[in-house]
Design a protein around this motif. Sequence first.
Motif, mmCIF file in Angstrom:
data_model
loop_
_atom_site.group_PDB
_atom_site.id
_atom_site.type_symbol
_atom_site.label_atom_id
_atom_site.label_comp_id
_atom_site.label_asym_id
_atom_site.label_seq_id
_atom_site.Cartn_x
_atom_site.Cartn_y
_atom_site.Cartn_z
ATOM 1 N N ARG A 87 -22.774 9.699 33.767
ATOM 2 C CA ARG A 87 -21.366 9.916 34.090
ATOM 3 C C ARG A 87 -20.534 8.665 33.829
ATOM 4 N NH1 ARG A 87 -20.328 11.585 40.012
ATOM 5 N NH2 ARG A 87 -21.845 13.169 39.415
ATOM 6 N N ASP A 88 -21.086 7.495 34.147
ATOM 7 C CA ASP A 88 -20.339 6.256 33.937
ATOM 8 C C ASP A 88 -20.069 6.035 32.454
ATOM 9 O OD1 ASP A 88 -20.299 5.744 36.646
ATOM 10 O OD2 ASP A 88 -22.120 4.517 36.601
ATOM 11 N N ALA A 89 -21.092 6.282 31.628
ATOM 12 C CA ALA A 89 -20.908 6.113 30.188
ATOM 13 C C ALA A 89 -19.899 7.123 29.653
ATOM 14 C CB ALA A 89 -22.249 6.276 29.463
ATOM 15 N N ALA A 90 -19.941 8.348 30.192
ATOM 16 C CA ALA A 90 -18.979 9.366 29.765
ATOM 17 C C ALA A 90 -17.560 8.954 30.119
ATOM 18 C CB ALA A 90 -19.316 10.706 30.408
ATOM 19 N N THR A 91 -17.381 8.361 31.314
ATOM 20 C CA THR A 91 -16.063 7.890 31.732
ATOM 21 C C THR A 91 -15.580 6.763 30.829
ATOM 22 O OG1 THR A 91 -16.535 8.483 34.037
ATOM 23 C CG2 THR A 91 -14.741 6.921 33.654
ATOM 24 N N MET A 92 -16.484 5.837 30.514
ATOM 25 C CA MET A 92 -16.123 4.713 29.647
ATOM 26 C C MET A 92 -15.807 5.176 28.237
ATOM 27 S SD MET A 92 -18.896 1.875 30.940
ATOM 28 C CE MET A 92 -18.392 0.699 29.695
ATOM 29 N N SER A 93 -16.368 6.335 27.849
ATOM 30 C CA SER A 93 -16.101 6.869 26.515
ATOM 31 C C SER A 93 -14.758 7.587 26.440
ATOM 32 C CB SER A 93 -17.217 7.842 26.107
ATOM 33 O OG SER A 93 -18.456 7.174 26.030
ATOM 34 N N GLY A 94 -14.081 7.694 27.574
ATOM 35 C CA GLY A 94 -12.757 8.300 27.577
ATOM 36 C C GLY A 94 -12.736 9.782 27.877
ATOM 37 N N LEU A 95 -13.834 10.328 28.355
ATOM 38 C CA LEU A 95 -13.861 11.756 28.663
ATOM 39 C C LEU A 95 -13.117 12.040 29.971
ATOM 40 C CD1 LEU A 95 -17.536 12.831 27.831
ATOM 41 C CD2 LEU A 95 -15.575 12.581 26.333
ATOM 42 N N PRO A 96 -12.420 13.182 30.049
ATOM 43 C CA PRO A 96 -11.737 13.565 31.296
ATOM 44 C C PRO A 96 -12.748 14.125 32.298
ATOM 45 C CG PRO A 96 -11.399 15.257 29.632
ATOM 46 C CD PRO A 96 -12.167 14.142 28.957
ATOM 47 N N VAL A 97 -13.560 13.262 32.857
ATOM 48 C CA VAL A 97 -14.720 13.659 33.648
ATOM 49 C C VAL A 97 -14.341 14.552 34.830
ATOM 50 C CG1 VAL A 97 -16.610 12.819 35.103
ATOM 51 C CG2 VAL A 97 -16.094 11.674 32.942
ATOM 52 N N ASP A 98 -13.336 14.139 35.596
ATOM 53 C CA ASP A 98 -12.965 14.920 36.780
ATOM 54 C C ASP A 98 -12.488 16.319 36.402
ATOM 55 O OD1 ASP A 98 -13.675 12.878 38.398
ATOM 56 O OD2 ASP A 98 -11.644 12.298 38.995
ATOM 57 N N ARG A 99 -11.683 16.422 35.359
ATOM 58 C CA ARG A 99 -11.192 17.738 34.937
ATOM 59 C C ARG A 99 -12.330 18.642 34.470
ATOM 60 N NH1 ARG A 99 -6.517 16.975 30.707
ATOM 61 N NH2 ARG A 99 -7.686 15.089 30.226
ATOM 62 N N ILE A 100 -13.290 18.062 33.783
ATOM 63 C CA ILE A 100 -14.437 18.843 33.320
ATOM 64 C C ILE A 100 -15.245 19.342 34.510
ATOM 65 C CG2 ILE A 100 -16.622 18.733 32.051
ATOM 66 C CD1 ILE A 100 -15.237 16.625 30.240
ATOM 67 N N ARG A 101 -15.469 18.465 35.483
ATOM 68 C CA ARG A 101 -16.246 18.862 36.657
ATOM 69 C C ARG A 101 -15.534 19.974 37.431
ATOM 70 N NH1 ARG A 101 -17.260 13.604 39.981
ATOM 71 N NH2 ARG A 101 -18.903 14.804 41.045
ATOM 72 N N ILE A 102 -14.232 19.838 37.605
ATOM 73 C CA ILE A 102 -13.473 20.879 38.306
ATOM 74 C C ILE A 102 -13.548 22.198 37.541
ATOM 75 C CG2 ILE A 102 -11.144 21.619 38.963
ATOM 76 C CD1 ILE A 102 -10.535 18.688 39.618
ATOM 77 N N ALA A 103 -13.420 22.131 36.209
ATOM 78 C CA ALA A 103 -13.489 23.350 35.393
ATOM 79 C C ALA A 103 -14.833 24.048 35.553
ATOM 80 C CB ALA A 103 -13.240 23.003 33.926
ATOM 81 N N VAL A 104 -15.907 23.273 35.618
ATOM 82 C CA VAL A 104 -17.240 23.865 35.773
ATOM 83 C C VAL A 104 -17.364 24.546 37.136
ATOM 84 C CG1 VAL A 104 -19.701 23.347 36.015
ATOM 85 C CG2 VAL A 104 -18.393 22.342 34.134
ATOM 86 N N TYR A 105 -16.850 23.915 38.187
ATOM 87 C CA TYR A 105 -16.925 24.543 39.518
ATOM 88 C C TYR A 105 -16.075 25.814 39.589
ATOM 89 C CZ TYR A 105 -19.761 20.884 41.568
ATOM 90 O OH TYR A 105 -20.813 20.038 41.863
ATOM 91 N N ILE A 106 -14.936 25.817 38.898
ATOM 92 C CA ILE A 106 -14.133 27.044 38.831
ATOM 93 C C ILE A 106 -14.928 28.141 38.114
ATOM 94 C CG2 ILE A 106 -12.076 28.104 37.817
ATOM 95 C CD1 ILE A 106 -10.621 25.456 38.275
ATOM 96 N N LEU A 107 -15.624 27.753 37.057
ATOM 97 C CA LEU A 107 -16.456 28.714 36.316
ATOM 98 C C LEU A 107 -17.539 29.304 37.208
ATOM 99 C CD1 LEU A 107 -17.208 30.003 33.563
ATOM 100 C CD2 LEU A 107 -18.659 28.005 33.144
ATOM 101 N N VAL A 108 -18.168 28.456 38.013
ATOM 102 C CA VAL A 108 -19.205 28.948 38.934
ATOM 103 C C VAL A 108 -18.587 29.879 39.979
ATOM 104 C CG1 VAL A 108 -20.922 28.290 40.662
ATOM 105 C CG2 VAL A 108 -20.665 26.921 38.586
ATOM 106 N N GLY A 109 -17.409 29.521 40.492
ATOM 107 C CA GLY A 109 -16.738 30.388 41.456
ATOM 108 C C GLY A 109 -16.402 31.743 40.864
ATOM 109 N N LEU A 110 -15.903 31.751 39.621
ATOM 110 C CA LEU A 110 -15.609 33.010 38.944
ATOM 111 C C LEU A 110 -16.865 33.847 38.753
ATOM 112 C CD1 LEU A 110 -13.022 31.935 36.212
ATOM 113 C CD2 LEU A 110 -12.659 33.634 38.016
ATOM 114 N N SER A 111 -17.958 33.191 38.385
ATOM 115 C CA SER A 111 -19.207 33.934 38.193
ATOM 116 C C SER A 111 -19.704 34.511 39.515
ATOM 117 C CB SER A 111 -20.280 33.024 37.571
ATOM 118 O OG SER A 111 -20.796 32.097 38.516
ATOM 119 N N GLY A 112 -19.473 33.780 40.618
ATOM 120 C CA GLY A 112 -19.819 34.327 41.927
ATOM 121 C C GLY A 112 -18.980 35.548 42.238
ATOM 122 N N GLY A 113 -17.703 35.535 41.789
ATOM 123 C CA GLY A 113 -16.851 36.696 41.959
ATOM 124 C C GLY A 113 -17.367 37.892 41.169
ATOM 125 N N VAL A 114 -17.773 37.663 39.929
ATOM 126 C CA VAL A 114 -18.345 38.742 39.116
ATOM 127 C C VAL A 114 -19.613 39.279 39.775
ATOM 128 C CG1 VAL A 114 -19.401 39.313 36.891
ATOM 129 C CG2 VAL A 114 -17.376 37.843 36.971
#
Length: 324
Positions: free
Chosen positions: A190-217
């Motif tokens: 994660r640290d290397a990904a952050t240093m590489s300029g990736l939007p780490v927090d947004r990606i993590r939030i998007a994944v949790y939203i995806l899991v929540g949606l799948s729980g809804g399905v």
Amino acid sequence: MIDAIKKVPLLVPLVLVMVILSISTDTFLTVGNLENVLVAAAILAIPGMAMTFCLAMGEFDLSIGSTVSLTGVVCCSALIAGQPVPIALFLALAVGAVIGLANGVVITKLGVTPFIATLATMVIVRGASLAYTDGHDQIVSSAGLKYLVGGRPLGIPMPIVLAVVAAALGWWTINRTRFGRWVCAIGSNRDAATMSGLPVDRIRIAVYILVGLSGGVWGLLISSQLQKGNGQLGLGFELDAITVVVLGGTALLGGRASIIGTLLGAVMIETIRNGLNLLNTPPAYQRISVGLLLIAALALLAFRREDRGAKPKRALAGVQESAA
């Protein structure tokens, strides 16, 4: 052939289990029974796809079972109140997405570890589900809701169609998009990904939203089967969702994902459950079998684990280019 088996190591054990069950009981290889196995596996595989992204990121979500319950009762309550089926489905999926968003925000913005955050959400959402229903079943009789499981477009059971679509989208996202590469990069380091300029927090939030949606399905599919919502539904489902992913070969510590493996993991679990049912095994032992499968999968992953020092370089290959 050997390379294919190495990429999908679960294939051989699955074939062996099916051979043993076909010898043990005459009804296992019937068309109707195999269709039942595939439908059950498809229902489990759909949330498994989302959980694959979460584990590939090096995290997991324990609240998905409670999400199943709350989204199911929201959908059924909306139908009882006279809402059209599309509105009821939308409300249920919106609830799932909000739960995922809450998990993502608590984890990324408040710094709470995924285990504690999703454990707390699991308890809160389960309590909300029980309070919402006051402990009573929300029984419905809806042909539109029933179609989610009972429909057969082109003669194929609807859950199988949904699982195939989810698997295709999941495979394409993991293997062909920047988002998929970024998810695995975060799981690798994660640290290397952050240093590489990736939007780490947004990606993590998007994944949790995806899991929540799948729980809804998942909740909608279970409610479609039972034609009811209940505050107790989904107990232990988080174990099933994590087990199929780990069993399929996705690294528990992150950095690697296998969508095909998750599909086979779902088929493996439901094949074993189906076989135990045919052999008149008590339900308690079926739960024990899932736990044993999880332990076996973790042991196998530990045994086959590659040199961890080389992993960040592999997973982060090309990330700087993608982020640019």
